[in-house]
Write an enzyme that holds these catalytic residues in place. Structure first.
Site, PDB file in Angstrom:
ATOM      1  N   HIS A  90      -5.038   4.294  -0.139  1.00 55.94           N
ATOM      2  CA  HIS A  90      -5.132   3.821   1.249  1.00 55.94           C
ATOM      3  C   HIS A  90      -5.024   4.970   2.240  1.00 55.94           C
ATOM      4  CE1 HIS A  90      -4.700   0.313   4.141  1.00 55.94           C
ATOM      5  NE2 HIS A  90      -5.583  -0.113   3.257  1.00 55.94           N
ATOM      6  N   TYR A 137       0.835  -1.200   0.000  1.00 57.54           N
ATOM      7  CA  TYR A 137       0.000   0.000   0.000  1.00 57.54           C
ATOM      8  C   TYR A 137       0.869   1.250   0.000  1.00 57.54           C
ATOM      9  CZ  TYR A 137      -4.013  -2.910   1.294  1.00 57.54           C
ATOM     10  OH  TYR A 137      -5.009  -3.842   1.326  1.00 57.54           O
TER      11      TYR A 137
END
Length: 339
Positions: free
Chosen positions: A195, A144
């Site tokens: 994210h 991420y």
């Protein structure tokens, strides 16, 4: 839990022998707190009540503690709520999508997650999914936010952890998607997950620079506390936006949907309280042309994945379903013993 994640499943038994339901209440980071709420607070509240009255029981669980819409309580409620819907389906002898009005489609398009150490490995993983018939793929390098490839230098004496260089992440991500399109073309629908790891103004910059690569959507570009920035993002970029996996409270999505500031709503079903509120959200989003893309990670039980799909099948405004996959992990033999 083959991935080692703290999954929580609630079992609700009834006075009818053999009739029971199962539901997901997975809040992997606070699973023991969810367990305590179910056993010490919801069980005494619910035992002896009519199992058929799902809406009334949901409202009772939601309001009984006065303060509401927190992730621990919502996951506890979800475990019971999904179990009650499971029981309802068994009593009707129908799958839930029939109780929701029947199928709108025969299958559910999903998107899978492809990662890699570099562009070459990432493209190999994308092609592997494509060969399986998957045409929607989320792409990243190094985890991420790309922190594996864009680490920031931590100051001397800093605590261990992940330190992200957001400016390098933006440059590398744009370069990554340019490389994917140059190598694989435009037949695959690509997704990227920010994210919520960069500042909102940086997310706007990233969205604008990713426009030429025709993403299906940009996932969770801003933190839950900064969703007012989505109005500014809407003014400056045409890239589709998906938001919501951290949402707990209807107030958090009401404005985003009614003002059409997002294209996909992607809540985590147990985080919002289960099937009962998720169905209301899906129907609300339909009125404003916002599609669903429910959260579907590894930190939810198979029961929650099933609940996602039942709602998807009956939702006119279904978009795409995140799917963490069901491939078995690579276990190894630790010991062999003879008879």
């Amino acid at each position: 839990a083959p991935e080692g994640i703290n999954l929580v499943v609630v079992k609700v038994e009834t006075s009818e022998p053999g009739l029971y339901g199962l539901g997901c209440g997975t809040f992997a980071y606070r699973h023991l707190a969810v367990k305590l709420v179910v056993e010490e607070y919801l069980k005494p509240l619910l035992v002896g009540r009519n199992v058929e009255n799902i809406e009334d029981l949901w409202q009772l669980m939601n309001q009984n503690g006065y303060w509401r819409n927190g992730p621990i309580e919502n996951n506890a409620i979800s475990g019971v709520d999904m179990a009650l819907w499971d029981i309802k389906g068994k009593m009707a002898n129908m799958p839930l999508y029939q109780l929701f009005g029947g199928k709108c489609r025969e299958g559910i398009p999903v998107y899978r997650h492809a990662d890699g150490r570099d562009l070459s490995e990432l493209c190999e993983n994308i092609e592997r999914f494509h060969e399986m018939g998957i045409t929607n793929i989320r792409c990243q390098c190094g985890g991420y936010g790309g922190y594996g490839n864009t680490p920031a230098t931590a100051p001397k004496g800093a605590q261990p952890g992940v330190y992200l260089d957001s400016r390098s992440y933006i440059r590398n991500t744009v370069k990554l998607f340019e490389g994917i399109r140059n190598k694989l073309g435009y037949e695959i629908n690509l997704v990227h997950d920010v994210h919520e790891r960069i500042a909102p103004i940086e997310a706007i910059k990233l969205a604008r620079e990713l426009e030429p690569f025709d993403l299906l959507f940009l996932e969770d570009p801003v933190p839950i506390e900064q969703t007012d920035w989505l109005a500014r993002m809407r003014e400056q970029t045409s890239i589709p936006i998906a938001e919501g996996e951290l949402f707990n409270n209807p107030v958090e999505w009401r404005k985003l949907i009614s003002e059409r500031l997002i294209d996909y709503i992607r809540v985590h079903l147990s985080q919002v309280g289960g099937i009962t509120p998720a169905r209301k959200l899906q129907i609300f989003a339909e009125q404003f042309g916002v599609r669903t893309a429910w959260h579907g990670p590894g930190d939810m039980s198979p029961l929650a994945h099933a609940a996602n799909i039942h709602i998807d099948l009956a939702a006119p405004n279904f978009g795409v379903q995140e799917w963490s996959g069901i491939e078995p992990p690579n276990f190894v033999i630790q010991e062999l013993k003879g008879p």
